[in-house]
Design a protein around this motif. Structure first.
Motif, PDB file in Angstrom:
ATOM      1  N   VAL A   1      32.460  44.332  43.163  1.00  0.00           N
ATOM      2  CA  VAL A   1      33.054  43.013  43.391  1.00  0.00           C
ATOM      3  C   VAL A   1      34.575  43.107  43.339  1.00  0.00           C
ATOM      4  O   VAL A   1      35.280  42.561  44.179  1.00  0.00           O
ATOM      5  CB  VAL A   1      32.535  41.995  42.351  1.00  0.00           C
ATOM      6  CG1 VAL A   1      33.391  40.737  42.350  1.00  0.00           C
ATOM      7  CG2 VAL A   1      31.091  41.636  42.637  1.00  0.00           C
ATOM      8  N   LYS A   2      35.068  43.863  42.344  1.00  0.00           N
ATOM      9  CA  LYS A   2      36.524  43.959  42.231  1.00  0.00           C
ATOM     10  C   LYS A   2      37.128  44.756  43.392  1.00  0.00           C
ATOM     11  O   LYS A   2      38.140  44.354  43.947  1.00  0.00           O
ATOM     12  CB  LYS A   2      36.926  44.598  40.906  1.00  0.00           C
ATOM     13  CG  LYS A   2      38.429  44.810  40.845  1.00  0.00           C
ATOM     14  CD  LYS A   2      39.005  44.825  39.485  1.00  0.00           C
ATOM     15  CE  LYS A   2      40.522  44.888  39.607  1.00  0.00           C
ATOM     16  NZ  LYS A   2      41.200  44.880  38.344  1.00  0.00           N
ATOM     17  N   GLU A   3      36.478  45.869  43.746  1.00  0.00           N
ATOM     18  CA  GLU A   3      36.989  46.641  44.888  1.00  0.00           C
ATOM     19  C   GLU A   3      37.051  45.770  46.135  1.00  0.00           C
ATOM     20  O   GLU A   3      38.024  45.799  46.895  1.00  0.00           O
ATOM     21  CB  GLU A   3      36.067  47.835  45.170  1.00  0.00           C
ATOM     22  CG  GLU A   3      36.362  49.045  44.316  1.00  0.00           C
ATOM     23  CD  GLU A   3      35.388  50.177  44.606  1.00  0.00           C
ATOM     24  OE1 GLU A   3      35.017  50.357  45.782  1.00  0.00           O
ATOM     25  OE2 GLU A   3      34.991  50.870  43.656  1.00  0.00           O
ATOM     26  N   PHE A   4      36.009  44.950  46.306  1.00  0.00           N
ATOM     27  CA  PHE A   4      35.930  44.041  47.449  1.00  0.00           C
ATOM     28  C   PHE A   4      37.067  43.018  47.397  1.00  0.00           C
ATOM     29  O   PHE A   4      37.799  42.834  48.373  1.00  0.00           O
ATOM     30  CB  PHE A   4      34.561  43.355  47.421  1.00  0.00           C
ATOM     31  CG  PHE A   4      34.405  42.217  48.382  1.00  0.00           C
ATOM     32  CD1 PHE A   4      34.341  42.447  49.747  1.00  0.00           C
ATOM     33  CD2 PHE A   4      34.306  40.920  47.912  1.00  0.00           C
ATOM     34  CE1 PHE A   4      34.188  41.392  50.631  1.00  0.00           C
ATOM     35  CE2 PHE A   4      34.155  39.861  48.793  1.00  0.00           C
ATOM     36  CZ  PHE A   4      34.102  40.102  50.148  1.00  0.00           C
ATOM     37  N   ALA A   5      37.243  42.385  46.227  1.00  0.00           N
ATOM     38  CA  ALA A   5      38.253  41.332  46.110  1.00  0.00           C
ATOM     39  C   ALA A   5      39.659  41.898  46.301  1.00  0.00           C
ATOM     40  O   ALA A   5      40.487  41.307  47.007  1.00  0.00           O
ATOM     41  CB  ALA A   5      38.144  40.638  44.757  1.00  0.00           C
ATOM     42  N   VAL A   6      39.918  43.052  45.691  1.00  0.00           N
ATOM     43  CA  VAL A   6      41.253  43.648  45.819  1.00  0.00           C
ATOM     44  C   VAL A   6      41.513  44.048  47.277  1.00  0.00           C
ATOM     45  O   VAL A   6      42.613  43.843  47.791  1.00  0.00           O
ATOM     46  CB  VAL A   6      41.400  44.868  44.870  1.00  0.00           C
ATOM     47  CG1 VAL A   6      42.676  45.631  45.173  1.00  0.00           C
ATOM     48  CG2 VAL A   6      41.401  44.409  43.425  1.00  0.00           C
ATOM     49  N   SER A   7      40.478  44.575  47.951  1.00  0.00           N
ATOM     50  CA  SER A   7      40.654  44.956  49.351  1.00  0.00           C
ATOM     51  C   SER A   7      40.992  43.744  50.201  1.00  0.00           C
ATOM     52  O   SER A   7      41.898  43.785  51.033  1.00  0.00           O
ATOM     53  CB  SER A   7      39.373  45.606  49.896  1.00  0.00           C
ATOM     54  OG  SER A   7      39.021  46.709  49.112  1.00  0.00           O
TER      55      SER A   7
ATOM     56  N   PHE B   1      39.584  40.251  38.588  1.00  0.00           N
ATOM     57  CA  PHE B   1      38.928  40.760  39.799  1.00  0.00           C
ATOM     58  C   PHE B   1      39.896  40.835  40.966  1.00  0.00           C
ATOM     59  O   PHE B   1      39.667  41.577  41.912  1.00  0.00           O
ATOM     60  CB  PHE B   1      37.762  39.851  40.207  1.00  0.00           C
ATOM     61  CG  PHE B   1      36.689  39.728  39.176  1.00  0.00           C
ATOM     62  CD1 PHE B   1      36.011  40.854  38.732  1.00  0.00           C
ATOM     63  CD2 PHE B   1      36.352  38.498  38.647  1.00  0.00           C
ATOM     64  CE1 PHE B   1      35.023  40.745  37.778  1.00  0.00           C
ATOM     65  CE2 PHE B   1      35.359  38.385  37.699  1.00  0.00           C
ATOM     66  CZ  PHE B   1      34.695  39.511  37.255  1.00  0.00           C
ATOM     67  N   PHE B   2      40.961  40.043  40.924  1.00  0.00           N
ATOM     68  CA  PHE B   2      41.820  39.902  42.097  1.00  0.00           C
ATOM     69  C   PHE B   2      42.863  41.005  42.220  1.00  0.00           C
ATOM     70  O   PHE B   2      43.270  41.334  43.318  1.00  0.00           O
ATOM     71  CB  PHE B   2      42.557  38.558  42.058  1.00  0.00           C
ATOM     72  CG  PHE B   2      41.670  37.345  42.167  1.00  0.00           C
ATOM     73  CD1 PHE B   2      40.378  37.464  42.670  1.00  0.00           C
ATOM     74  CD2 PHE B   2      42.120  36.098  41.789  1.00  0.00           C
ATOM     75  CE1 PHE B   2      39.547  36.365  42.774  1.00  0.00           C
ATOM     76  CE2 PHE B   2      41.301  34.983  41.897  1.00  0.00           C
ATOM     77  CZ  PHE B   2      40.021  35.112  42.383  1.00  0.00           C
TER      78      PHE B   2
ATOM     79  N   ASN C   1      49.059  42.512  44.433  1.00  0.00           N
ATOM     80  CA  ASN C   1      48.388  43.682  44.992  1.00  0.00           C
ATOM     81  C   ASN C   1      49.284  44.465  45.933  1.00  0.00           C
ATOM     82  O   ASN C   1      49.330  45.691  45.903  1.00  0.00           O
ATOM     83  CB  ASN C   1      47.122  43.265  45.752  1.00  0.00           C
ATOM     84  CG  ASN C   1      45.944  43.108  44.826  1.00  0.00           C
ATOM     85  OD1 ASN C   1      45.883  43.765  43.794  1.00  0.00           O
ATOM     86  ND2 ASN C   1      45.026  42.247  45.182  1.00  0.00           N
ATOM     87  N   LEU C   2      50.007  43.719  46.785  1.00  0.00           N
ATOM     88  CA  LEU C   2      50.831  44.403  47.780  1.00  0.00           C
ATOM     89  C   LEU C   2      52.006  45.121  47.128  1.00  0.00           C
ATOM     90  O   LEU C   2      52.497  46.112  47.650  1.00  0.00           O
ATOM     91  CB  LEU C   2      51.345  43.408  48.831  1.00  0.00           C
ATOM     92  CG  LEU C   2      50.279  42.844  49.781  1.00  0.00           C
ATOM     93  CD1 LEU C   2      50.918  41.933  50.807  1.00  0.00           C
ATOM     94  CD2 LEU C   2      49.516  43.969  50.471  1.00  0.00           C
TER      95      LEU C   2
ATOM     96  N   SER D   1      51.951  46.648  44.287  1.00  0.00           N
ATOM     97  CA  SER D   1      51.573  47.715  43.370  1.00  0.00           C
ATOM     98  C   SER D   1      50.794  48.796  44.109  1.00  0.00           C
ATOM     99  O   SER D   1      49.920  48.505  44.927  1.00  0.00           O
ATOM    100  CB  SER D   1      50.740  47.156  42.221  1.00  0.00           C
ATOM    101  OG  SER D   1      49.451  47.674  42.264  1.00  0.00           O
ATOM    102  N   ALA D   2      51.137  50.031  43.805  1.00  0.00           N
ATOM    103  CA  ALA D   2      50.453  51.151  44.448  1.00  0.00           C
ATOM    104  C   ALA D   2      49.075  51.351  43.835  1.00  0.00           C
ATOM    105  O   ALA D   2      48.218  52.018  44.395  1.00  0.00           O
ATOM    106  CB  ALA D   2      51.278  52.419  44.302  1.00  0.00           C
ATOM    107  N   GLN D   3      48.883  50.724  42.671  1.00  0.00           N
ATOM    108  CA  GLN D   3      47.647  50.949  41.935  1.00  0.00           C
ATOM    109  C   GLN D   3      46.447  50.208  42.525  1.00  0.00           C
ATOM    110  O   GLN D   3      45.323  50.425  42.103  1.00  0.00           O
ATOM    111  CB  GLN D   3      47.832  50.474  40.496  1.00  0.00           C
ATOM    112  CG  GLN D   3      47.801  51.613  39.492  1.00  0.00           C
ATOM    113  CD  GLN D   3      48.039  51.065  38.111  1.00  0.00           C
ATOM    114  OE1 GLN D   3      49.095  50.516  37.823  1.00  0.00           O
ATOM    115  NE2 GLN D   3      47.052  51.194  37.249  1.00  0.00           N
ATOM    116  N   SER D   4      46.724  49.312  43.487  1.00  0.00           N
ATOM    117  CA  SER D   4      45.627  48.484  43.976  1.00  0.00           C
ATOM    118  C   SER D   4      44.571  49.311  44.715  1.00  0.00           C
ATOM    119  O   SER D   4      43.516  48.816  45.041  1.00  0.00           O
ATOM    120  CB  SER D   4      46.157  47.367  44.867  1.00  0.00           C
ATOM    121  OG  SER D   4      46.711  47.905  46.037  1.00  0.00           O
ATOM    122  N   LYS D   5      44.892  50.580  44.992  1.00  0.00           N
ATOM    123  CA  LYS D   5      43.881  51.404  45.663  1.00  0.00           C
ATOM    124  C   LYS D   5      43.126  52.296  44.675  1.00  0.00           C
ATOM    125  O   LYS D   5      42.187  52.984  45.048  1.00  0.00           O
ATOM    126  CB  LYS D   5      44.539  52.269  46.746  1.00  0.00           C
ATOM    127  CG  LYS D   5      44.859  51.427  47.971  1.00  0.00           C
ATOM    128  CD  LYS D   5      45.444  52.264  49.089  1.00  0.00           C
ATOM    129  CE  LYS D   5      45.798  51.345  50.253  1.00  0.00           C
ATOM    130  NZ  LYS D   5      46.768  51.899  51.157  1.00  0.00           N
TER     131      LYS D   5
END
Lengths: 136, 333
Positions: free
Chosen positions: B231-237, B145-146, A27-28, A30-34
């Motif tokens: 759920v995914k937005e939450f997990a990724v955040s 989801f992660f 996640n960190l 990749s810019a796509q995580s947002k």
């Protein structure tokens, strides 16, 4: 205190922790995580088959039920409380192509948004012709 | 007694998760603070446990393994069960970690006509293999989801796991397998008297906890659906240290919060319980040490330092006297 085979154990710990924290690094890095899914709802739509919450959570159950009804039982029209639903004077068919896609014609900006976000690969399109907009 | 206590604790966690799903204030604590606490406890705890094992001295190689050790050239060595090289040891470890080779040797003791009889029993091996592999695949599948973008292996695993295309959403083989395997492992502790008598709360609780995770997960996938985009937005955040809005928290259903609370509990409980065999299996001295006692000298670390007088020194000291007495010497001068 001496650690026997120290470098092997440290390497093992590093690999183990890296494995379990992999989502964080992915996640960190990749810019796509947002990026979040953006659904475009039909602008000329009147109303859907059911309310938004139900459709959001259970549309796959509905479509599965439709498929079984049409393909296996030859029940072609949407019946509620014993009455065939109509729309603009026409009987409402249990059909992805003829009913759902009539309004939700923009597959790319509707279906695919959440499906891609969550790696859902529905096999609707194994049989159904994709709406033209999506094929462009 | 053990089982009642474990059940009680599991139900309390379930209720806590459910209440957290309903009350906004608790939802923040359980949804935002708890996961970071859980991740930290899990990671640090695991490291501490492994390092504590690592500090144990290794005086020699334990050779009580299950095959012929390396000997004379015409005696065939069992290279996987009694390896003398690093590669062989790696093979033995791989078989142990991936296929539970030790457990495959599991036997069952029973009385037949008043005689004690040992017989082959592969069920424990089979169901624990089914459980562990299912859990791993389910964990890897959860990467959908992660992370965003989703790693390549998720689609592959989903295709294999949903190979039979039964139902919609497609029923995953691992979902069925993990429930069946956990049920077996749990019932075994209840109905097998020999196992029940040695079972403690710390044996029942992990099973109930993981069963809780699996059941809530299966419920959410197939029956009581939840807002997966939220759920995914939450997990990724959470997993990218982004702030989480109250609006997003509100979209998380109580059932998801129960699932989530169970998972956080598992992470916290992990390093301080038997579950840490995840790290421990790699530290098994009968598995991870090559049997090279006859080839390499292993010095026992708690041996006292002994003042030795070598033969060379002895000869140096008494050379003249030895020569005078006619005793042969190795060095003349």
């Amino acid at each position: 205190m001496k650690i026997y085979d120290g470098w092997k154990i440290i390497l093992g710990i590093v690999i183990g922790i890296a494995f379990f924290t992999m989502p964080i690094w992915l996640n960190l890095s990749s810019a796509q995580s947002k990026v979040k899914p953006k659904l475009v709802y039909p602008t000329d739509a009147r109303q859907c088959i059911d309310d938004k919450d139900y459709m959001n959570h259970y549309h796959m159950d509905l479509l599965n039920y439709w498929r079984d009804s049409v393909v296996r039982l030859n029940m072609r029209y949407v019946v509620r409380n014993g009455v065939v639903l109509t729309h603009n004077g026409q009987k409402l068919e249990m059909s992805l192509t003829l009913t759902c896609l009539k309004c939700h014609s923009d597959k790319k900006n509707f279906c695919d948004q959440c499906h891609n976000y969550l790696q859902v690969k529905p096999y609707c399109w194994d049989c159904h012709v994709q709406p033209k907009e999506a094929l462009k | 007694m053990g089982i009642q206590l474990s059940l009680l604790v599991t139900v309390v966690i379930l209720l806590a998760g459910w209440v957290a799903g309903v009350l906004p204030f608790l939802k923040f604590i359980f949804g935002v603070i708890l996961p970071y606490v859980a991740l930290a406890v899990f990671a640090i705890g695991l490291i501490v446990r492994v390092l504590r094992w690592a500090r144990s001295p290794v005086p020699f190689r334990i050779t009580t393994t299950c095959g012929q050790e390396k000997s004379l050239p015409w005696i065939k060595q069992n290279k996987l069960d009694n390896p003398s090289s690093a590669l062989g040891t790696l093979g033995r470890m791989a078989l142990e970690v991936l296929f539970f080779r030790s457990l495959f040797r599991n036997t069952k003791a029973s009385l037949k006509d008043d005689r004690l009889v040992y017989s082959v029993d592969k069920w424990l091996w089979f169901f624990s293999l089914a459980f562990h592999w299912s859990f791993l695949i389910i964990f890897l599948r959860h990467f959908r989801f992660f992370t965003e973008p989703i790693p390549f292996f998720v689609g592959f695993l989903q295709d294999i796991d949903g190979f039979f295309q039964v139902g919609l959403p497609i029923i995953y083989i691992t979902d069925v397998a993990i429930l069946v395997a956990l049920t077996y492992l749990f019932l075994r502790r209840i109905f097998n008297a020999k196992v029940r008598i040695v079972s403690l709360p710390s044996d029942y609780f992990p099973l109930l906890l993981i069963l809780g995770i699996a059941v809530t997960g299966v419920l959410m996938r197939y029956f009581l659906k939840t807002d997966l985009v939220a759920v995914k937005e939450f997990a990724v955040s959470i997993l990218s240290f982004q702030p989480i809005s109250n609006e997003l928290l509100n979209k998380l259903s109580p059932l998801f919060m129960i699932h989530f609370t169970f998972v956080c509990t598992l992470l916290i409980y992990f390093p301080m319980s038997k579950l840490v065999h995840l790290g421990g299996i790699f530290m098994s001295p009968t598995r991870n040490l090559a049997n090279n006692n006859r080839m390499k000298r292993h010095i026992n670390p708690w041996n006292p330092v002994v003042a030795v007088h070598t033969y060379e020194e002895y000869e140096d000291e008494f050379r003249e006297k030895m020569k005078a007495a006619g005793i042969p010497v190795e060095k003349e001068e």
